[in-house]
Design an enzyme around this catalytic site. Structure first.
Site, PDB file in Angstrom:
ATOM      1  N   TYR A 151       1.001  -1.058  -0.139  1.00  0.00           N
ATOM      2  CA  TYR A 151       0.024  -0.028  -0.033  1.00  0.00           C
ATOM      3  C   TYR A 151       0.923   1.330  -0.008  1.00  0.00           C
ATOM      4  CZ  TYR A 151      -3.524   3.587   1.752  1.00  0.00           C
ATOM      5  OH  TYR A 151      -4.105   4.654   1.736  1.00  0.00           O
ATOM      6  N   ASP A 246       9.175   2.746  -0.145  1.00  0.00           N
ATOM      7  CA  ASP A 246       8.119   3.743   0.316  1.00  0.00           C
ATOM      8  C   ASP A 246       8.463   3.089   1.945  1.00  0.00           C
ATOM      9  OD1 ASP A 246       5.828   4.651   1.790  1.00  0.00           O
ATOM     10  OD2 ASP A 246       4.605   3.763   0.396  1.00  0.00           O
ATOM     11  N   LYS A 274       3.907   8.846   9.026  1.00  0.00           N
ATOM     12  CA  LYS A 274       3.732   8.317  10.250  1.00  0.00           C
ATOM     13  C   LYS A 274       4.659   8.683  11.348  1.00  0.00           C
ATOM     14  CE  LYS A 274       0.850   4.641   8.218  1.00  0.00           C
ATOM     15  NZ  LYS A 274       1.064   4.062   7.105  1.00  0.00           N
TER      16      LYS A 274
HETATM   17  C1  LIG Z   1       0.184   4.652   5.703  1.00  0.00           C
HETATM   18  C2  LIG Z   1       1.039   4.594   4.592  1.00  0.00           C
HETATM   19  C3  LIG Z   1       0.922   5.404   3.461  1.00  0.00           C
HETATM   20  C4  LIG Z   1      -0.181   6.395   3.391  1.00  0.00           C
HETATM   21  O1  LIG Z   1       0.198   7.508   4.428  1.00  0.00           O
HETATM   22  P1  LIG Z   1      -1.061   8.479   4.820  1.00  0.00           P
HETATM   23  O2  LIG Z   1      -0.268   9.403   5.784  1.00  0.00           O
HETATM   24  O3  LIG Z   1      -2.192   7.519   5.334  1.00  0.00           O
HETATM   25  O4  LIG Z   1      -1.334   9.128   3.651  1.00  0.00           O
HETATM   26  C5  LIG Z   1       1.717   5.270   2.510  1.00  0.00           C
HETATM   27  N1  LIG Z   1       2.675   4.138   2.242  1.00  0.00           N
HETATM   28  C6  LIG Z   1       2.792   3.269   3.248  1.00  0.00           C
HETATM   29  C7  LIG Z   1       3.744   2.088   3.319  1.00  0.00           C
HETATM   30  C8  LIG Z   1       1.953   3.375   4.398  1.00  0.00           C
HETATM   31  O5  LIG Z   1       1.913   2.527   5.570  1.00  0.00           O
END
Ligand SMILES: *Cc1c(COP(=O)(O)O)cnc(C)c1O
Length: 437
Positions: A151, A246, A274
């Site tokens: 994701y 990511d 995060k």
């Molecule tokens: C949570 C997450 C996102 C999105 O971040 P948001 O702050 O919710 O927009 C993107 N990539 C990864 C790996 C994530 O865990």
């Protein structure tokens, strides 16, 4: 029966949820909060302190969701709170540079060998969306490769799932994403060397970047082998494509330098979110000076944000990351997690229950399977989530708050005490007994 406990009261949460349904689609501002995959209505949280949460009905929980990862220091950390409070006296936003941005950037860059320059944004989605634009702008290519089960936030190019076949154009995984966008995203399975080779054979000079989660942790915990990550590094380099890590979950979670350090791989672009904001909305992407020189106003890749580098959020980030940068922080947290996980694993082995507990750093994930490793999304059996539903309900009734889906991982924070962890282990044992009764 000794195992029987009364369901917790959800009277006030239930009322608030009914009201919220009049304001927000599904009563929530982010879909997974709606408790669609577990029993009952969502709990409306009133406050948190250390590893504990209190809901609107006064129920108390030990929290393993940790706001989906950001709260590696638990709730209401006093250093973060004081830093935020001090900034509140000075103003909330200026739309002009502040020294706070420099300070957080310095803290990050001087402690991370994989980055030379960064740009702050306000969410993980924004960080990844911007990283993709940079990769496309830099390479002059349009296509990106992502992996099924990773994701990367909700931007158009990334709400794409695999079609049928080894290598296919993606299909949109959300209404409203133009087909033409999905056609620029190729989705393949994780841990499949042939699929990656095939992608580069089929679309040789068209691929701007391959994007992967540092360690995929949004659809179960799909830990990849170093050899595979090294292979991705090599093949992207050979083909003039960029490798994007990511690290929105793994950044500052698997150590200060995240998964890049864990695998000892230099990605071309890294994204964070995060943890980086200490609980406030902050995201960031970073790369070499050379790559980042392509971002506006230096270069032609446009990216901006009215509230980017927000001073209150920067203050929270500085306070949080200063603690994480202290010697021994991660070693201690990982040791605590290992001991927690091992005790549960011992119990599972003793009872011969068909459930695995996967872990890396301070992340853990229960998978109701007898497979001892899971590296691809299609190895997760959807029906097994029924077991998680039961476990989730039993844990909530015993004061343990896990994420409301079996595809979500759990997090241990530095605020979890030995007492918290011990009582959680006991609750997990009883809950597993009920799942397998
Ligand atoms: C949570 C997450 C996102 C999105 O971040 P948001 O702050 O919710 O927009 C993107 N990539 C990864 C790996 C994530 O865990």
């Amino acid at each position: 029966m000794a195992n029987e406990v009364k369901d917790i009261s959800r009277e006030k949460s239930g009322q608030l949820f009914e009201e919220a349904k009049g304001y927000f689609p599904g009563g929530v501002n982010s879909p997974v909060r709606a408790f669609k995959s577990v029993y009952g209505t969502p709990l409306f949280i009133e406050r948190g302190d250390k590893a504990h949460l209190w809901d609107a009905d006064g129920n108390e929980f030990i929290d393993y969701c940790c706001s989906w990862g950001p709260l590696i220091l638990g709730h209401n950390n006093c250093e973060i709170r004081e830093a935020v409070a001090a900034q509140l006296d000075k103003g909330l936003s200026f739309g002009a540079p502040t020294a706070l941005e420099n300070k957080l950037a310095n803290l990050i860059i001087s402690n991370n060998r994989y980055l030379e320059k960064i740009r702050f944004v306000s969410s993980g989605t924004e960080a990844v969306m911007s990283a993709i634009r940079l990769a496309r702008g830099y390479t002059g290519r349009d296509k990106i490769v992502k992996f099924e089960g990773c994701y990367h936030g909700h931007s158009d190019s990334l709400l794409v799932k695999a079609g049928s076949g080894l290598v296919t154009f993606g299909e949109t995984s959300s209404a409203g994403v133009p087909k033409a966008f999905a056609e620029q995203t190729i989705v393949i399975a994780l841990n499949d060397y042939d699929a990656v080779k095939q992608v580069f054979a089929d679309f040789k000079d068209e691929i701007a970047a391959v994007i992967i989660e540092g360690v995929p942790a949004n659809n179960g915990l799909l830990i990849q082998e170093k050899a595979y990550v090294d292979f991705l590094r090599e093949i992207t380099k050979e083909n003039g494509s960029l490798l994007i890590f990511d690290e929105v979950i793994t950044g500052f979670r698997l150590g200060f330098e995240g998964a890049a350090r864990y695998y000892e791989v230099q990605p071309d672009i890294i994204t964070y979110g995060k943890i980086i904001g200490g609980g406030m909305p902050v995201g960031c992407y970073g790369a070499s000076n050379e790559l980042m020189s392509h971002i506006s106003p230096d270069g032609g890749v446009y990216q901006a944000g009215t509230l980017s580098g927000n001073p209150v959020a920067m203050a929270a980030g500085i306070a949080a990351l200063s603690i994480l940068a202290r010697k021994g922080f991660y070693e201690k947290l990982e040791q605590t997690t290992q001991q927690f996980v091992q005790q549960i694993k011992d119990y599972i082995a003793e009872k011969n229950y068909q459930v695995q507990l996967f872990t890396i750093g301070s992340i853990f994930w229960f998978a109701f399977t007898d497979k001892t490793s899971i590296r691809r999304a299609d190895e997760i059996v959807h029906e097994s989530m029924e077991h998680y539903k039961i476990m989730h309900r039993e844990l909530l009734n015993r004061g343990i708050y896990f994420g409301p889906s079996g595809y979500e991982v759990g997090f241990i924070s530095a605020a979890h005490t030995q007492e918290d962890l011990n009582s959680t282990i006991e609750a997990i044992k009883v809950s597993l007994d009920i799942v397998f009764a």
